[in-house]
Scaffold this active site. Structure first.
Site, PDB file in Angstrom:
ATOM      1  N   SER A  15       0.850  -1.200   0.000  1.00 33.53           N
ATOM      2  CA  SER A  15       0.000   0.000   0.000  1.00 33.53           C
ATOM      3  C   SER A  15       0.884   1.247   0.000  1.00 33.53           C
ATOM      4  CB  SER A  15      -0.875  -0.011   1.265  1.00 33.53           C
ATOM      5  OG  SER A  15      -1.604   1.194   1.382  1.00 33.53           O
ATOM      6  N   LEU A  17       3.240   4.242   0.065  1.00 30.93           N
ATOM      7  CA  LEU A  17       4.647   4.509  -0.239  1.00 30.93           C
ATOM      8  C   LEU A  17       5.428   3.211  -0.432  1.00 30.93           C
ATOM      9  CD1 LEU A  17       5.272   7.453   2.289  1.00 30.93           C
ATOM     10  CD2 LEU A  17       4.242   7.502   0.013  1.00 30.93           C
ATOM     11  N   ASP A  59       3.100  -9.254  10.877  1.00 32.69           N
ATOM     12  CA  ASP A  59       2.836  -8.145  11.800  1.00 32.69           C
ATOM     13  C   ASP A  59       4.194  -7.705  12.343  1.00 32.69           C
ATOM     14  OD1 ASP A  59       2.206  -6.405  13.799  1.00 32.69           O
ATOM     15  OD2 ASP A  59       0.898  -7.777  14.907  1.00 32.69           O
ATOM     16  N   VAL A  60       4.629  -6.512  11.966  1.00 36.71           N
ATOM     17  CA  VAL A  60       5.979  -6.090  12.385  1.00 36.71           C
ATOM     18  C   VAL A  60       6.078  -5.804  13.886  1.00 36.71           C
ATOM     19  CG1 VAL A  60       6.654  -5.183  10.108  1.00 36.71           C
ATOM     20  CG2 VAL A  60       5.665  -3.633  11.827  1.00 36.71           C
ATOM     21  N   SER A 154       9.099  11.101   9.157  1.00 38.67           N
ATOM     22  CA  SER A 154       7.954  11.957   8.805  1.00 38.67           C
ATOM     23  C   SER A 154       8.291  13.401   9.157  1.00 38.67           C
ATOM     24  CB  SER A 154       6.729  11.524   9.623  1.00 38.67           C
ATOM     25  OG  SER A 154       5.726  12.511   9.602  1.00 38.67           O
ATOM     26  N   TYR A 167       3.058   9.587  17.593  1.00 43.99           N
ATOM     27  CA  TYR A 167       3.573   9.449  16.224  1.00 43.99           C
ATOM     28  C   TYR A 167       4.915  10.179  16.081  1.00 43.99           C
ATOM     29  CZ  TYR A 167       3.407   9.342  11.089  1.00 43.99           C
ATOM     30  OH  TYR A 167       3.685   9.128   9.758  1.00 43.99           O
ATOM     31  N   PHE A 200       1.716  12.790   1.669  1.00 45.39           N
ATOM     32  CA  PHE A 200       1.742  12.011   0.425  1.00 45.39           C
ATOM     33  C   PHE A 200       0.433  11.247   0.285  1.00 45.39           C
ATOM     34  CE2 PHE A 200       5.819  11.844  -1.879  1.00 45.39           C
ATOM     35  CZ  PHE A 200       6.478  12.837  -1.184  1.00 45.39           C
TER      36      PHE A 200
HETATM   37  N1  NAD Z   1       1.502   9.239   3.463  1.00 48.06           N
HETATM   38  C1  NAD Z   1       2.045  10.207   4.160  1.00 48.06           C
HETATM   39  O1  NAD Z   1       1.651  11.373   4.044  1.00 48.06           O
HETATM   40  C2  NAD Z   1       3.182   9.917   5.092  1.00 48.06           C
HETATM   41  C3  NAD Z   1       3.910  10.987   5.605  1.00 48.06           C
HETATM   42  C4  NAD Z   1       4.968  10.757   6.468  1.00 48.06           C
HETATM   43  C5  NAD Z   1       5.320   9.457   6.805  1.00 48.06           C
HETATM   44  N2  NAD Z   1       4.586   8.420   6.292  1.00 48.06           N
HETATM   45  C6  NAD Z   1       5.001   7.071   6.683  1.00 48.06           C
HETATM   46  O2  NAD Z   1       5.156   6.284   5.523  1.00 48.06           O
HETATM   47  C7  NAD Z   1       4.956   4.916   5.845  1.00 48.06           C
HETATM   48  C8  NAD Z   1       3.999   4.311   4.820  1.00 48.06           C
HETATM   49  O3  NAD Z   1       2.716   4.885   5.029  1.00 48.06           O
HETATM   50  P1  NAD Z   1       1.661   5.125   3.857  1.00 48.06           P
HETATM   51  O4  NAD Z   1       1.333   6.555   3.863  1.00 48.06           O
HETATM   52  O5  NAD Z   1       2.118   4.470   2.618  1.00 48.06           O
HETATM   53  O6  NAD Z   1       0.395   4.400   4.505  1.00 48.06           O
HETATM   54  P2  NAD Z   1      -0.469   3.155   4.033  1.00 48.06           P
HETATM   55  O7  NAD Z   1      -1.491   3.014   5.103  1.00 48.06           O
HETATM   56  O8  NAD Z   1      -0.913   3.306   2.618  1.00 48.06           O
HETATM   57  O9  NAD Z   1       0.563   1.932   4.108  1.00 48.06           O
HETATM   58  C9  NAD Z   1       1.034   1.425   5.318  1.00 48.06           C
HETATM   59  C10 NAD Z   1       1.088  -0.094   5.228  1.00 48.06           C
HETATM   60  O10 NAD Z   1       1.629  -0.584   6.456  1.00 48.06           O
HETATM   61  C11 NAD Z   1       0.907  -1.752   6.804  1.00 48.06           C
HETATM   62  N3  NAD Z   1       0.989  -2.003   8.236  1.00 48.06           N
HETATM   63  C12 NAD Z   1       0.437  -1.279   9.247  1.00 48.06           C
HETATM   64  N4  NAD Z   1       0.709  -1.874  10.417  1.00 48.06           N
HETATM   65  C13 NAD Z   1       1.445  -2.975  10.155  1.00 48.06           C
HETATM   66  C14 NAD Z   1       2.004  -3.993  10.944  1.00 48.06           C
HETATM   67  N5  NAD Z   1       1.859  -4.012  12.274  1.00 48.06           N
HETATM   68  N6  NAD Z   1       2.701  -4.974  10.336  1.00 48.06           N
HETATM   69  C15 NAD Z   1       2.854  -4.991   8.997  1.00 48.06           C
HETATM   70  N7  NAD Z   1       2.317  -4.068   8.183  1.00 48.06           N
HETATM   71  C16 NAD Z   1       1.623  -3.064   8.763  1.00 48.06           C
HETATM   72  C17 NAD Z   1      -0.529  -1.465   6.359  1.00 48.06           C
HETATM   73  O11 NAD Z   1      -1.274  -2.673   6.228  1.00 48.06           O
HETATM   74  C18 NAD Z   1      -0.293  -0.750   5.040  1.00 48.06           C
HETATM   75  O12 NAD Z   1      -0.270  -1.657   3.964  1.00 48.06           O
HETATM   76  C19 NAD Z   1       4.467   4.895   7.287  1.00 48.06           C
HETATM   77  O13 NAD Z   1       5.557   4.588   8.134  1.00 48.06           O
HETATM   78  C20 NAD Z   1       4.003   6.311   7.523  1.00 48.06           C
HETATM   79  O14 NAD Z   1       4.065   6.669   8.882  1.00 48.06           O
HETATM   80  C21 NAD Z   1       3.533   8.612   5.460  1.00 48.06           C
END
Ligand code: NAD
Length: 262
Positions: A15, A17, A59-60, A154, A167, A200
């Site tokens: 999913s 990023l 599950d991480v 982030s 967070y 993002f």
């Molecule tokens: N999208 C943004 O604006 C943004 C900004 C800053 C940081 N981030 C960081 O980027 C990373 C990716 O987020 P994203 O925006 O793509 O979100 P997203 O929700 O699209 O993807 C996150 C993925 O992590 C998986 N996940 C959640 N908990 C989990 C677990 N315990 N074990 C295994 N998988 C797990 C979810 O199932 C999901 O597929 C995250 O660390 C998020 O904090 C995102």
């Protein structure tokens, strides 16, 4: 290092990023091992990416679950001959909560633990368990490079907003452990880079209400829009390929500095 014919473990790889990263590295000829909770999306992504992708329901926050996924990846590399050379630790969650709410209730320890266990402990545990296979990989090229680790912080690490204590703590920790991790691993020829994105497009940010979303876009400098996951993945690719990137946190944020509240 060139991604082709090397295996990258990507948590959160089905999913947002993480998925964009998997697509980018796969298109460059890499093998991608996708670790995520979401097995429905996992099956779809493997169908899309084909033979060079594997999904491991993981599950991480659970160390045994990571161990099984790393073991499964290792078995796969024995068939493909493509050693594990990189980890992109992308699994993460955001769970807003004020340190003390309007009813005078302090933030629950369970929500604090959830965020820290996935975003911080899960990131380090995945790296920790993958490392023995990267430190023993054959050194490559004139510099003897063995691998690269990429973590996701982030904007909240630097300018966390109201309600982001947990967070921001998790993402700030990821940012600050980047340099010591790079220092620990330099003798093995393993680099460490952290990317700190602002807003993002992803499933995580889809859940934001329109007020929060518009408020965040308004405080972007240029461009005044959310980043696309592909723009994030392009930076991951550069981190993999550019050996001088090491021990640093790269803000990818359109010069956005988040205000206290929106
Ligand atoms: N999208 C943004 O604006 C943004 C900004 C800053 C940081 N981030 C960081 O980027 C990373 C990716 O987020 P994203 O925006 O793509 O979100 P997203 O929700 O699209 O993807 C996150 C993925 O992590 C998986 N996940 C959640 N908990 C989990 C677990 N315990 N074990 C295994 N998988 C797990 C979810 O199932 C999901 O597929 C995250 O660390 C998020 O904090 C995102």
């Amino acid at each position: 290092m060139k991604p082709a014919n090397r295996t990258f473990i990507i948590s959160g790889g089905v999913s947002g990023l993480g998925l964009a990263t998997a697509r980018n590295l796969r298109a460059a000829g890499a093998y991608v091992s996708l670790l995520d909770l979401n097995s429905t999306a996992g099956d779809e992504v493997v169908k899309e990416l084909g033979e060079r992708a594997r999904f491991f329901e993981t599950d991480v926050a659970d160390t045994e679950s990571i161990a099984a996924a790393v073991k499964g990846t290792l078995e796969w590399t024995k068939q493909t001959g493509a050693a594990i050379r990189g980890v992109v630790a992308g699994a993460g969650v955001g769970l807003p909560g004020l340190i003390i709410d309007k009813k005078n209730e302090p933030l629950s320890l369970s929500s604090l633990d959830l965020v820290l266990n996935i975003n911080l402990r899960g990131t380090l545990d995945l790296i920790r368990q993958s490392l023995p296979y990267i430190t023993t990989a054959t050194p490559e090229g004139p510099d003897g490079e063995r691998g690269v680790l990429i973590m996701i912080s982030s904007s909240a690490a630097f300018d966390g907003q109201m309600g982001q204590v947990a967070y921001a703590a998790s993402k700030g920790a990821v940012a600050s452990l980047t340099l010591p991790l790079a220092r620990d691993l330099s003798k093995y020829g393993i680099r460490v880079v952290t990317i700190a994105p602002s807003l993002f497009e992803s499933n995580m940010t889809k859940m934001m209400g329109p007020k929060v979303r518009l408020g965040l876009e308004r405080v972007m400098e240029f461009p005044k829009r959310a980043g696309q996951p592909e723009e994030f993945a392009r930076l991951v690719r550069e981190c993999v390929e550019n050996q001088m990137l090491n021990g640093t946190v790269l803000r990818l944020d359109g010069a956005m500095r988040m205000p206290s509240k929106l």
